[in-house]
Motif scaffolding. Structure first.
Motif, PDB file in Angstrom:
ATOM      1  N   ALA A   1      36.325   1.084  32.399  1.00 24.52           N
ATOM      2  CA  ALA A   1      37.083   2.333  32.492  1.00 24.52           C
ATOM      3  C   ALA A   1      38.192   2.195  33.515  1.00 24.52           C
ATOM      4  O   ALA A   1      37.983   1.649  34.608  1.00 24.52           O
ATOM      5  CB  ALA A   1      36.164   3.492  32.877  1.00 24.52           C
ATOM      6  N   ASP A   2      39.351   2.696  33.136  1.00 22.82           N
ATOM      7  CA  ASP A   2      40.483   2.771  34.068  1.00 22.82           C
ATOM      8  C   ASP A   2      40.932   4.217  34.137  1.00 22.82           C
ATOM      9  O   ASP A   2      41.369   4.782  33.131  1.00 22.82           O
ATOM     10  CB  ASP A   2      41.635   1.886  33.600  1.00 22.82           C
TER      11      ASP A   2
ATOM     12  N   THR B   1      41.619   8.924  31.676  1.00 18.20           N
ATOM     13  CA  THR B   1      40.760   7.755  31.819  1.00 18.20           C
ATOM     14  C   THR B   1      40.688   7.035  30.476  1.00 18.20           C
ATOM     15  O   THR B   1      40.357   7.639  29.461  1.00 18.20           O
ATOM     16  CB  THR B   1      39.332   8.138  32.246  1.00 18.20           C
ATOM     17  N   SER B   2      41.018   5.745  30.482  1.00 17.22           N
ATOM     18  CA  SER B   2      40.908   4.908  29.289  1.00 17.22           C
ATOM     19  C   SER B   2      39.614   4.104  29.377  1.00 17.22           C
ATOM     20  O   SER B   2      39.348   3.463  30.396  1.00 17.22           O
ATOM     21  CB  SER B   2      42.099   3.951  29.184  1.00 17.22           C
ATOM     22  N   TRP B   3      38.830   4.138  28.304  1.00 15.78           N
ATOM     23  CA  TRP B   3      37.535   3.466  28.255  1.00 15.78           C
ATOM     24  C   TRP B   3      37.522   2.424  27.150  1.00 15.78           C
ATOM     25  O   TRP B   3      38.206   2.570  26.132  1.00 15.78           O
ATOM     26  CB  TRP B   3      36.413   4.466  27.965  1.00 15.78           C
ATOM     27  N   CYS B   4      36.693   1.392  27.330  1.00 18.03           N
ATOM     28  CA  CYS B   4      36.459   0.426  26.268  1.00 18.03           C
ATOM     29  C   CYS B   4      35.019  -0.062  26.337  1.00 18.03           C
ATOM     30  O   CYS B   4      34.530  -0.420  27.423  1.00 18.03           O
ATOM     31  CB  CYS B   4      37.408  -0.761  26.367  1.00 18.03           C
TER      32      CYS B   4
ATOM     33  N   TYR C   1      37.479   1.837  21.786  1.00 16.70           N
ATOM     34  CA  TYR C   1      38.310   2.476  22.802  1.00 16.70           C
ATOM     35  C   TYR C   1      38.230   3.997  22.651  1.00 16.70           C
ATOM     36  O   TYR C   1      38.185   4.521  21.542  1.00 16.70           O
ATOM     37  CB  TYR C   1      39.772   2.037  22.655  1.00 16.70           C
TER      38      TYR C   1
ATOM     39  N   ASP D   1      39.315   7.886  25.138  1.00 18.94           N
ATOM     40  CA  ASP D   1      39.915   8.463  26.339  1.00 18.94           C
ATOM     41  C   ASP D   1      39.162   9.708  26.771  1.00 18.94           C
ATOM     42  O   ASP D   1      38.589  10.430  25.950  1.00 18.94           O
ATOM     43  CB  ASP D   1      41.379   8.844  26.093  1.00 18.94           C
TER      44      ASP D   1
ATOM     45  N   THR E   1      49.466   0.536  30.445  1.00 15.40           N
ATOM     46  CA  THR E   1      48.076   0.776  30.844  1.00 15.40           C
ATOM     47  C   THR E   1      47.369  -0.552  31.069  1.00 15.40           C
ATOM     48  O   THR E   1      47.669  -1.550  30.399  1.00 15.40           O
ATOM     49  CB  THR E   1      47.306   1.571  29.771  1.00 15.40           C
TER      50      THR E   1
ATOM     51  N   ILE F   1      44.077  -1.195  30.551  1.00 15.48           N
ATOM     52  CA  ILE F   1      42.755  -1.315  29.952  1.00 15.48           C
ATOM     53  C   ILE F   1      42.586  -2.609  29.156  1.00 15.48           C
ATOM     54  O   ILE F   1      41.538  -3.264  29.244  1.00 15.48           O
ATOM     55  CB  ILE F   1      42.421  -0.067  29.087  1.00 15.48           C
TER      56      ILE F   1
END
Length: 280
Positions: A5-6, A12-15, A25, A27, A267, A269
């Motif tokens: 997570a960033d 917040t961007s998640w993967c 992915y 958000d 970004t 991520i």
């Protein structure tokens, strides 16, 4: 299963990394622990977590976030643990995320220019030198919040060109008193100010707007970047929507301060996914 997570102050961007399966992915809202508590973070994650991700099966989480340092990290880790009880959790500053994403294991200078601003010297593994941006109220020069604040100051003091002032009011229906009320009495004023960068992006060809953005970047160099020893020997590597959207103006200002431009990405991520996949 591993979650990366960033988190900035806005998004917040998640993967999800799951062995050789395709990454997933998604958000959520941004979580700056200076502005939100653990319960708020927990509720937002639960609301946006994709149904295909079983929280109980997450074994590892690497969370990078704005404001995540020192005694604030427990706010995020507590929220994550309540949602992902089996996960081993690490919480680090978003500046380390930017460095790992844009430089990998190479050394260099990195800046974040998004809603907020941060910068550092990175040795390929850790941050070795950082000058504090001092946050939205005292600093964050060059950030979206800072640029938006400059626009609002000119609007409130009637220094904005008449054509833009008319369009600004028609777009937002805000008086100077309305703006003061939003900034001084409502939560997350940094996000409020940064939101006006949409107006700036739409009018970036206007001489007043382009000069305002360049002025904000010049403030960033004068008050922050130029304070790093031998800063001209580094390239300017940058992560964030503001640096990315205004990369031409940023490069022009950097050249005026004797600094070449390196990698500028929107970004981190995908770079973080690559970093943590290689260090599986």
């Amino acid at each position: 299963m591993k979650l990366i997570a960033d988190s900035g102050s806005t998004k917040t961007s998640w993967c999800l990394i799951n062995n050789n399966q395709p990454e997933i992915y998604f958000d959520t809202e941004g979580f700056n622990p200076y502005y939100v508590d653990s319960e708020y973070i927990r509720a937002c994650i639960i609301e946006k977590l994709p149904a295909v991700i079983a929280a109980k099966n997450i074994a590892e989480i690497h969370f990078y976030g704005a404001g995540c340092s020192g005694d604030k990290n427990h706010i995020v880790s507590t929220a994550l643990k309540s949602v992902f009880p089996a996960a081993a959790i690490t919480v680090d500053h978003d500046l380390l995320a930017a460095a790992r994403a844009v430089l990998g294991r190479s050394a260099g200078f990195v800046a974040i220019l998004g809603t907020g601003m941060a910068s550092c010297i990175y040795n390929g593994e850790n941050i070795t030198h950082q000058i504090d941006s001092l946050g939205f109220i005292l600093g964050d020069e060059g950030s979206g919040a800072y640029i938006g604040k400059k626009l609002l100051i000119d609007y409130g003091r009637d220094r904005m060109p008449k054509d833009l002032k008319t369009e600004f009011f028609e777009t937002y229906k805000l008086s100077p008193d309305d703006i003061i009320n939003e900034v001084y009495t409502k939560p997350m004023p940094n996000r409020f100010c940064a939101g006006f960068c949409r107006f700036i992006i739409l009018h970036i060809q206007h001489p007043y707007i382009s000069a305002l953005v360049k002025s904000a970047f010049a403030d960033c160099f004068n008050n922050l970047i130029s304070l790093y020893p031998a800063y001209k020997t580094y390239t300017l590597n940058c992560v964030g929507s503001i640096g990315y959207k205004f990369s031409d103006l940023l490069s022009t200002v950097a050249a005026g301060y004797g600094m070449r431009t390196g990698n500028i990405i929107k970004t981190p991520i995908e770079g973080l996914v690559k970093y943590h996949s290689q260090n599986n």
